[in-house]
Design an enzyme around this catalytic site. Structure first.
Site, short mmCIF file in Angstrom:
data_model
loop_
_atom_site.label_atom_id
_atom_site.label_comp_id
_atom_site.label_asym_id
_atom_site.label_seq_id
_atom_site.Cartn_x
_atom_site.Cartn_y
_atom_site.Cartn_z
N ARG A 152 0.82 -1.21 0.00
CA ARG A 152 0.00 0.00 0.00
C ARG A 152 0.85 1.26 0.00
NH1 ARG A 152 -2.63 -4.10 0.99
NH2 ARG A 152 -4.90 -4.26 0.71
N TYR A 190 -26.08 -0.51 -17.99
CA TYR A 190 -26.96 -1.64 -17.61
C TYR A 190 -28.40 -1.38 -18.02
CZ TYR A 190 -22.94 -3.55 -15.25
OH TYR A 190 -21.70 -4.06 -15.01
N HIS A 317 -1.57 -7.67 -14.55
CA HIS A 317 -2.98 -8.01 -14.32
C HIS A 317 -3.56 -8.59 -15.60
CE1 HIS A 317 -6.51 -7.78 -11.71
NE2 HIS A 317 -7.18 -7.70 -12.85
N ALA A 318 -4.22 -9.77 -15.48
CA ALA A 318 -4.67 -10.49 -16.68
C ALA A 318 -5.71 -9.69 -17.47
CB ALA A 318 -5.27 -11.83 -16.25
N HIS A 347 -11.43 -17.71 -17.09
CA HIS A 347 -12.08 -16.40 -17.07
C HIS A 347 -11.68 -15.59 -18.30
CE1 HIS A 347 -13.76 -12.71 -15.33
NE2 HIS A 347 -12.73 -12.15 -15.95
N GLU A 348 -10.36 -15.55 -18.57
CA GLU A 348 -9.87 -14.77 -19.72
C GLU A 348 -10.29 -15.41 -21.03
OE1 GLU A 348 -8.64 -12.22 -17.04
OE2 GLU A 348 -8.76 -11.90 -19.19
N HIS A 351 -13.64 -14.36 -22.12
CA HIS A 351 -13.68 -13.09 -22.87
C HIS A 351 -13.37 -13.34 -24.35
CE1 HIS A 351 -14.23 -10.48 -19.46
NE2 HIS A 351 -13.08 -10.77 -18.91
N GLU A 375 -18.00 -10.89 -18.09
CA GLU A 375 -17.19 -11.44 -16.98
C GLU A 375 -17.64 -12.83 -16.58
OE1 GLU A 375 -15.08 -8.11 -17.34
OE2 GLU A 375 -14.60 -9.97 -16.30
N TRP A 449 -13.45 4.44 2.31
CA TRP A 449 -13.08 3.09 1.88
C TRP A 449 -13.20 2.11 3.03
CZ3 TRP A 449 -12.39 -0.02 -2.07
CH2 TRP A 449 -11.55 -1.13 -1.97
N ARG A 453 -15.48 -1.19 3.76
CA ARG A 453 -14.79 -2.48 3.94
C ARG A 453 -15.22 -3.09 5.28
NH1 ARG A 453 -11.01 -5.26 0.72
NH2 ARG A 453 -9.04 -4.68 1.72
N HIS A 477 -7.93 -2.13 -10.35
CA HIS A 477 -9.04 -1.54 -11.10
C HIS A 477 -9.22 -0.06 -10.81
CE1 HIS A 477 -9.54 -5.81 -11.27
NE2 HIS A 477 -10.43 -5.69 -12.21
N ARG A 486 -19.47 -4.97 -12.41
CA ARG A 486 -19.61 -6.05 -13.40
C ARG A 486 -19.25 -7.41 -12.80
NH1 ARG A 486 -14.88 -4.26 -17.52
NH2 ARG A 486 -16.34 -2.56 -17.80
N TYR A 487 -18.30 -7.42 -11.84
CA TYR A 487 -17.91 -8.71 -11.25
C TYR A 487 -18.94 -9.18 -10.23
CZ TYR A 487 -13.46 -7.42 -13.35
OH TYR A 487 -12.48 -7.04 -14.23
O1 LIG Z 1 -9.86 -8.37 -12.92
C1 LIG Z 1 -10.15 -9.55 -13.06
C2 LIG Z 1 -9.71 -10.31 -14.30
C3 LIG Z 1 -9.25 -9.33 -15.38
C4 LIG Z 1 -10.33 -9.07 -16.48
O2 LIG Z 1 -10.42 -10.21 -17.32
O3 LIG Z 1 -11.61 -8.86 -15.89
C5 LIG Z 1 -9.93 -7.83 -17.36
C6 LIG Z 1 -9.75 -6.56 -16.50
C7 LIG Z 1 -9.39 -5.43 -17.41
C8 LIG Z 1 -10.40 -4.58 -17.92
C9 LIG Z 1 -10.06 -3.52 -18.76
C10 LIG Z 1 -8.72 -3.31 -19.11
C11 LIG Z 1 -7.73 -4.17 -18.61
C12 LIG Z 1 -8.07 -5.21 -17.77
N1 LIG Z 1 -11.02 -7.58 -18.30
C13 LIG Z 1 -10.87 -7.93 -19.61
O4 LIG Z 1 -9.88 -8.42 -20.07
C14 LIG Z 1 -12.07 -7.66 -20.45
C15 LIG Z 1 -12.21 -8.29 -21.69
C16 LIG Z 1 -13.34 -8.05 -22.47
C17 LIG Z 1 -14.33 -7.17 -22.03
C18 LIG Z 1 -14.17 -6.53 -20.80
C19 LIG Z 1 -13.05 -6.77 -20.01
N2 LIG Z 1 -10.86 -10.23 -12.11
C20 LIG Z 1 -11.35 -9.53 -10.97
C21 LIG Z 1 -12.45 -10.25 -10.19
C22 LIG Z 1 -12.79 -11.64 -10.55
C23 LIG Z 1 -13.05 -12.15 -11.77
N3 LIG Z 1 -13.42 -13.47 -11.69
C24 LIG Z 1 -13.37 -13.84 -10.40
C25 LIG Z 1 -13.63 -15.03 -9.78
C26 LIG Z 1 -13.52 -15.12 -8.42
C27 LIG Z 1 -13.15 -14.00 -7.67
C28 LIG Z 1 -12.84 -12.78 -8.30
C29 LIG Z 1 -12.98 -12.72 -9.66
C30 LIG Z 1 -10.16 -9.27 -10.00
O5 LIG Z 1 -9.08 -9.85 -10.24
O6 LIG Z 1 -10.38 -8.49 -9.07
ZN LIG Z 2 -12.78 -10.33 -16.91
#
Ligand SMILES: O=C(CCC(O)(O)[C@H](Cc1ccccc1)NC(=O)c1ccccc1)N[C@@H](Cc1c[nH]c2ccccc12)C(=O)O
Ligand SMILES: [Zn+2]
Length: 587
Positions: A152, A190, A317-318, A347-348, A351, A375, A449, A453, A477, A486-487
């Site tokens: 942090r 939405y 970050h994926a 997950h990826e 997409h 997502e 925050w 939390r 994020h 969205r998540y």
């Molecule tokens: O951030 C991600 C995965 C990354 C992503 O695939 O969502 C990625 C994020 C991103 C968005 C915009 C720019 C760069 C990165 N989103 C995408 O790749 C994406 C692809 C197409 C459309 C919209 C977003 N997961 C979240 C939460 C999450 C997803 N699935 C989960 C399952 C269990 C618990 C948490 C999560 C996290 O890590 O906090």
């Molecule tokens: Zn995603």
């Protein structure tokens, strides 16, 4: 102004051709920056983003000048015009400020993604894989605390001034685009007047399940670390939950697992079987293909970045990338050989599958039905992959015994990544919307925050926090400006989708044992929904797959029903819940 349908369709064809080429140029520059963070690549990306905004602005202006498009007698044409004239911050009048907005965002991204911390073991770590592994594996209270605080210090603290400037700029941009503030614009995706109330109702419905899980985990952690570390308010210290943000708790499953039988966390077996990132991606691609969905094209394997490079800074970050040329789709991920990363890969790849399914739609429709849909795709398949039944099929588990103990172990493990996530998924944008609306100002960013939390997650900061800290900035994020609700939406949707696809696959057992692997019927139903992109309102897409137009938490509750009953037994002597105010929070 014209309402002629054929003229309008001609404009839409021109629009698609022009906008896809500036998007390809921008995405290519963004890819180069994300996979090689240099000042040079950052500048090119910022310039390409500006060019893309200018093109959106020019075409939106022409659409409004040449057409009375609301009155064209073709709903699809009207929908496309509605989307292409809604350009968000690209409408910003002051172009110097628009460039500054892009500069600030890319600078925040550089700071976050290059951050490293050096710990008292004289090692220096990045977030991935170093700190992530440490947070998952260490059971040393002080070690975990040092990593939690120093991350942090290295991110949030440095980002606070940039973020407050960013908020002013993005709000001005969206106001020029016709919105009250950025939160108003984000919620509009939405297409629902009652969106915030619906979310509140869903969260309230799920709270009892979270409270039971929280009480069970708190008891287990007290037994491990000792009563003295746990505040009388009932909160769990944030750094003990196996994840840098306490958002998922599956990494401490080994100290939480109820019955000592073969573990459903197959990380060790993956390492024994010498799983590589490539092998993990191939396993995922094969699952999609088994459903009769699309395999990824060769260009995906040629251009994706699936491992962290040794010679340069990257955004770890994926993420999954669409290059808007109907043929180039990539994933960027710093893959670690763990079960968690096998889930993230699905997950990826979810997409990517969405991209492949809607690739022939007009560019303006190449989006999820709503952001939660995008997502949810991969996470739905991950529900099948994670079952002991499936893990046995792919030889990552020796036995897949069906017993009460095995069921409880499995359901607890699943709840640690989906139920535990719900309050975090809910509160992230409650904080951000309050910042965008001006309710939360820079002098109480951190107080707001930790209020959220403490209230929603029942966790507390292990050490005192002040307004010098900026803890939201320690989560990808926030500096990346990626919306988060969205998540939360996807975590509800994915269980509705799972239930519908399991029915389609004639999987009759309990929901949590269902594996849709190789079901062409389930694949067809899913594919037909993904092919819609954002061409229809998302409630139509939802109705097509689950037969109802409402987001509904009941399938999630049904999935975890056996666990809820078990947790209530386990918690019979526990005080469920926590006090609203938590210790150490910002004064
Ligand atoms: O951030 C991600 C995965 C990354 C992503 O695939 O969502 C990625 C994020 C991103 C968005 C915009 C720019 C760069 C990165 N989103 C995408 O790749 C994406 C692809 C197409 C459309 C919209 C977003 N997961 C979240 C939460 C999450 C997803 N699935 C989960 C399952 C269990 C618990 C948490 C999560 C996290 O890590 O906090
Ligand atoms: Zn995603």
């Amino acid at each position: 102004k014209s309402t002629d349908i054929s003229r309008a369709k001609k404009f839409l064809r021109e629009y698609d051709q022009q906008i896809s080429s500036v998007y390809t140029a921008f995405v290519t520059a963004a890819w180069n920056f994300n996979t090689n963070i240099t000042e040079h690549n950052r500048r090119i990306m910022v310039n390409r983003e500006l060019a893309s905004s200018m093109k959106e602005k020019e075409l939106a202006h022409r659409a409004n000048a040449e057409f009375d498009w609301q009155r064209v007698r073709d709903n699809d044409v009207v929908r496309q015009f509605k989307f292409l004239t809604d350009i968000g911050t690209a409408a910003m009048k002051n172009e110097t400020k628009l460039k500054r907005l892009s500069d600030v965002k890319s600078e925040m991204s550089s700071i976050y993604s290059s951050a490293k911390v050096c710990l008292s073991d004289n090692q220096c770590y990045s977030l991935e894989p170093g700190l992530t592994r440490l947070l998952s594996k260490s059971r040393d209270y002080e070690m975990l605390l040092e990593a939690w605080v120093k991350w942090r210090d290295a991110t949030g603290r440095h980002l606070k001034p940039l973020y407050s400037e960013f908020v002013e700029l993005i709000n001005e941009g969206f106001r020029d685009g016709g919105y009250n503030d950025a939160g108003d614009a984000w919620r509009s995706t939405y297409e629902s007047e009652t969106f915030e109330e619906d979310l509140e109702r869903l969260f309230t419905q799920l709270k009892p399940l979270y409270y039971q899980l929280h009480a069970y985990v708190r008891r287990k952690l007290i037994n491990i670390y000792g009563e003295k570390y746990f505040p009388s308010s009932g909160h769990i210290p944030a750094h003990l939950l196996g994840n840098m943000w306490s958002q998922t708790w599956n990494r401490i499953f080994d100290i939480l697992k109820p019955y000592d039988i073969e573990s459903v966390d197959v990380t060790a077996t993956m390492k024994q079987q010498k799983y590589t990132p490539l092998k993990m991606f191939k396993v995922s691609d094969e699952f999609f293909e088994s459903l009769g969905l699309e395999k990824v094209p060769q260009s995906f394997w040629d251009h994706s970045m699936i491992e962290k490079p040794k010679d340069r800074e990257v955004v770890c970050h994926a993420s999954a990338w669409n290059f808007y040329n109907n043929k180039d789709f990539r994933i960027k991920q710093c893959t670690d050989t763990t079960m968690q990363d096998l889930v993230t890969i699905h997950h990826e790849m979810g997409h990517i599958q969405y991209y492949l399914q809607y690739r022939n739609l007009p560019t303006i429709y190449q989006n999820g039905a709503n952001p939660g849909f995008h997502e949810a795709v991969g996470d739905v398949l991950a529900l099948s992959v994670s079952t002991p039944k499936h893990l046995k099929k792919i030889k990552l588990l020796k036995t897949a015994e069906r017993s009460k103990e095995a069921d409880i172990n499995f359901l607890l493990s699943q709840s640690l990544s989906s139920v535990a996530f719900l309050p975090f998924g809910y509160l992230m944008d409650q904080w951000r919307w309050s910042v965008f609306s001006g309710e939360t100002t820079p002098d109480n960013y951190n107080k707001k925050w930790w209020d959220l939390r403490c209230k929603y997650q029942g966790i507390s900061p292990p050490v005192k926090r002040t307004e010098e800290d900026f803890d939201p900035g320690a989560k990808y994020h926030i500096p990346a400006n990626t919306p988060y609700i969205r998540y939360f939406v996807s975590h509800i949707l994915m269980f509705q989708f799972h239930k519908a696809l399991c029915k389609e696959a004639n999987e009759t057992g309990p929901l949590h044992t269902c594996d849709i692997y190789q079901s062409k019927r389930a694949g067809k139903l899913l594919g037909d929904v993904l092919k819609l992109g954002s061409s229809k309102p998302w409630k139509n897409a939802l109705e097509l797959i689950v037969g109802s137009r409402e987001i509904d938490a009941k399938p999630l509750m049904e999935y975890f029903k056996p666990l809820i009953d078990w947790l209530k037994e386990q918690n019979s002597n526990e005080t469920i819940g926590w006090n609203e105010i938590c210790p150490n929070c910002a004064t």
